[in-house]
Design a protein around this motif. Structure first.
Motif, PDB file in Angstrom:
ATOM      1  N   UNK A 193       0.836  -1.213   0.000  1.00 32.84           N
ATOM      2  CA  UNK A 193       0.000   0.000   0.000  1.00 32.84           C
ATOM      3  C   UNK A 193       0.868   1.260   0.000  1.00 32.84           C
ATOM      4  N   UNK A 194       2.037   1.153   0.615  1.00 31.75           N
ATOM      5  CA  UNK A 194       2.921   2.329   0.733  1.00 31.75           C
ATOM      6  C   UNK A 194       3.649   2.649  -0.576  1.00 31.75           C
ATOM      7  N   UNK A 195       3.907   1.581  -1.357  1.00 29.77           N
ATOM      8  CA  UNK A 195       4.739   1.710  -2.567  1.00 29.77           C
ATOM      9  C   UNK A 195       4.329   2.876  -3.481  1.00 29.77           C
ATOM     10  N   UNK A 196       3.029   2.991  -3.825  1.00 29.60           N
ATOM     11  CA  UNK A 196       2.657   4.068  -4.757  1.00 29.60           C
ATOM     12  C   UNK A 196       2.898   5.470  -4.198  1.00 29.60           C
ATOM     13  N   UNK A 197       3.008   5.574  -2.861  1.00 22.32           N
ATOM     14  CA  UNK A 197       3.215   6.920  -2.310  1.00 22.32           C
ATOM     15  C   UNK A 197       4.657   7.153  -1.844  1.00 22.32           C
ATOM     16  N   UNK A 198       5.514   6.137  -2.063  1.00 21.00           N
ATOM     17  CA  UNK A 198       6.942   6.345  -1.785  1.00 21.00           C
ATOM     18  C   UNK A 198       7.496   7.217  -2.895  1.00 21.00           C
ATOM     19  N   UNK A 199       8.038   8.369  -2.523  1.00 22.06           N
ATOM     20  CA  UNK A 199       8.391   9.317  -3.582  1.00 22.06           C
ATOM     21  C   UNK A 199       9.851   9.702  -3.551  1.00 22.06           C
ATOM     22  N   UNK A 214      12.164  12.272   2.700  1.00 18.25           N
ATOM     23  CA  UNK A 214      13.273  12.228   3.665  1.00 18.25           C
ATOM     24  C   UNK A 214      13.122  11.014   4.568  1.00 18.25           C
ATOM     25  N   UNK A 215      14.239  10.277   4.749  1.00 23.73           N
ATOM     26  CA  UNK A 215      14.247   9.085   5.601  1.00 23.73           C
ATOM     27  C   UNK A 215      15.362   9.262   6.622  1.00 23.73           C
ATOM     28  N   UNK A 216      15.011   9.293   7.893  1.00 18.50           N
ATOM     29  CA  UNK A 216      16.026   9.477   8.928  1.00 18.50           C
ATOM     30  C   UNK A 216      16.603  10.889   8.870  1.00 18.50           C
ATOM     31  N   UNK A 217      17.783  11.049   9.498  1.00 23.80           N
ATOM     32  CA  UNK A 217      18.338  12.396   9.627  1.00 23.80           C
ATOM     33  C   UNK A 217      19.109  12.841   8.384  1.00 23.80           C
ATOM     34  N   UNK A 218      19.661  11.862   7.633  1.00 25.89           N
ATOM     35  CA  UNK A 218      20.594  12.262   6.568  1.00 25.89           C
ATOM     36  C   UNK A 218      20.157  11.893   5.155  1.00 25.89           C
ATOM     37  N   UNK A 261      16.613   3.358  -3.719  1.00 29.62           N
ATOM     38  CA  UNK A 261      17.914   4.040  -3.641  1.00 29.62           C
ATOM     39  C   UNK A 261      17.813   5.174  -2.627  1.00 29.62           C
ATOM     40  N   UNK A 262      18.724   5.143  -1.661  1.00 30.51           N
ATOM     41  CA  UNK A 262      18.786   6.187  -0.642  1.00 30.51           C
ATOM     42  C   UNK A 262      19.991   7.069  -0.953  1.00 30.51           C
ATOM     43  N   UNK A 263      19.824   8.362  -0.729  1.00 26.26           N
ATOM     44  CA  UNK A 263      20.882   9.327  -1.073  1.00 26.26           C
ATOM     45  C   UNK A 263      21.120  10.257   0.112  1.00 26.26           C
ATOM     46  N   UNK A 264      22.405  10.551   0.376  1.00 28.07           N
ATOM     47  CA  UNK A 264      22.709  11.607   1.355  1.00 28.07           C
ATOM     48  C   UNK A 264      23.665  12.587   0.676  1.00 28.07           C
ATOM     49  N   UNK A 265      24.103  13.604   1.400  1.00 31.32           N
ATOM     50  CA  UNK A 265      25.070  14.547   0.817  1.00 31.32           C
ATOM     51  C   UNK A 265      26.318  13.790   0.360  1.00 31.32           C
ATOM     52  N   UNK A 266      26.690  12.746   1.137  1.00 30.50           N
ATOM     53  CA  UNK A 266      27.961  12.050   0.886  1.00 30.50           C
ATOM     54  C   UNK A 266      27.864  10.827  -0.014  1.00 30.50           C
ATOM     55  N   UNK A 267      26.777  10.062   0.155  1.00 26.11           N
ATOM     56  CA  UNK A 267      26.752   8.800  -0.610  1.00 26.11           C
ATOM     57  C   UNK A 267      25.339   8.371  -0.971  1.00 26.11           C
ATOM     58  N   UNK A 268      25.297   7.331  -1.805  1.00 23.43           N
ATOM     59  CA  UNK A 268      23.991   6.760  -2.109  1.00 23.43           C
ATOM     60  C   UNK A 268      24.133   5.243  -2.119  1.00 23.43           C
TER      61      UNK A 268
END
Ligand code: SAM
Length: 227
Positions: A147-153, A157-161, A179-186
């Motif tokens: 149910x969450x998949x269609x609204x994952x965009x 933002x996930x967590x602090x970074x 794919x998760x991305x931060x200032x430093x890495x993905x």
């Protein structure tokens, strides 16, 4: 990217003293207490860094934590040492548990479904039912990723970074690569996609549902008795 790297990136799973982890515990504690009125022996299955094991120990339960990841167990054992905890942390696979039949009053299975393909979750449910005493309870907490998949965009933002930079479901949406991305890495992690209906159908093979609480729009806590 292994799941271990993913968990180490998110304090909500790897640092029991972080605000994110504490928040998860604060949200669940009242619900756990609602369904765990009698003290007893608890199996915290897929215990991760052990935050819920320590909570229940502090509340007077006898707790065994099981995980199949040496990395997560090393975190849990480190926290146990710091806290002077007596929780026993054991390396084992949920699909084949090293316990006798009818051993536990409760099995806790919190936030673990993304690791399990259907066949494996079936095996794990069978094992949970086997090690529970008659009248013992499975406390299952999960997010309805279907149910969450269609609204994952992208950009969420996930967590602090980190924020989500890509959501790539496979053709039949049985798994999704995020794919998760931060200032430093993905980094990318593949999750199994479980919907509430599928979870309930599978659980029904071994359990009878006796309680349910909606924690937020897509997250549930359900309580089952072995059949
Ligand atoms: N329940 C903990 C919590 O809520 O903090 C940890 C949740 S973490 C999202 C999922 C955990 O399940 C990880 O620690 C992972 O190593 C563990 N896990 C995955 N597959 C497993 C298996 N087949 N048997 C035992 N543990 C498993």
């Amino acid at each position: 990217m292994t799941f271990e790297e993913y968990y180490s990136a998110f304090k909500a799973y790897s640092d029991i003293y972080s605000d994110e982890y504490r928040k998860r515990i604060e949200n669940l504690e009242p619900l756990l207490m609602k369904f765990m009125k009698e003290k007893g022996k608890v199996l915290d299955l897929g215990c991760g860094a052990g935050g819920f094991s320590f909570l229940l120990e502090d509340l007077g339960f006898t707790v065994v934590g099981v995980d199949n990841s040496e990395y997560m167990l090393s975190l849990a054992r480190g926290f146990a040492k710091e806290k002077g905890s007596k929780v026993e942390f054991i390396k084992a696979d949920a699909r084949e548990l090293p316990f006798e039949d009818n051993t536990f009053d409760y099995v806790l299975f919190i936030d673990n479904l993304v690791h399990f393909e259907p066949l494996d979750l079936g095996k794990a449910f069978r094992e949970m039912a086997r090690v529970l005493k008659p009248g013992g309870k499975l406390i299952l907490q999960f997010t309805d990723l279907r149910a969450l998949l269609p609204v994952l965009m992208n950009g969420q933002v996930i967590g602090a970074e980190y924020w989500i930079s890509k959501v790539l479901p496979d053709k039949d949406e049985k798994t999704v690569l995020i794919e998760f991305q931060s200032e430093e890495k993905s980094f990318r992690v593949r999750f199994n996609v479980w919907g509430k209906t599928a979870v309930e159908l599978l659980a029904k093979l071994y359990f009878q549902k006796v309680g349910e609480e909606k924690i937020n729009e897509h997250t549930y806590l359900q309580v089952y008795l072995p059949k």
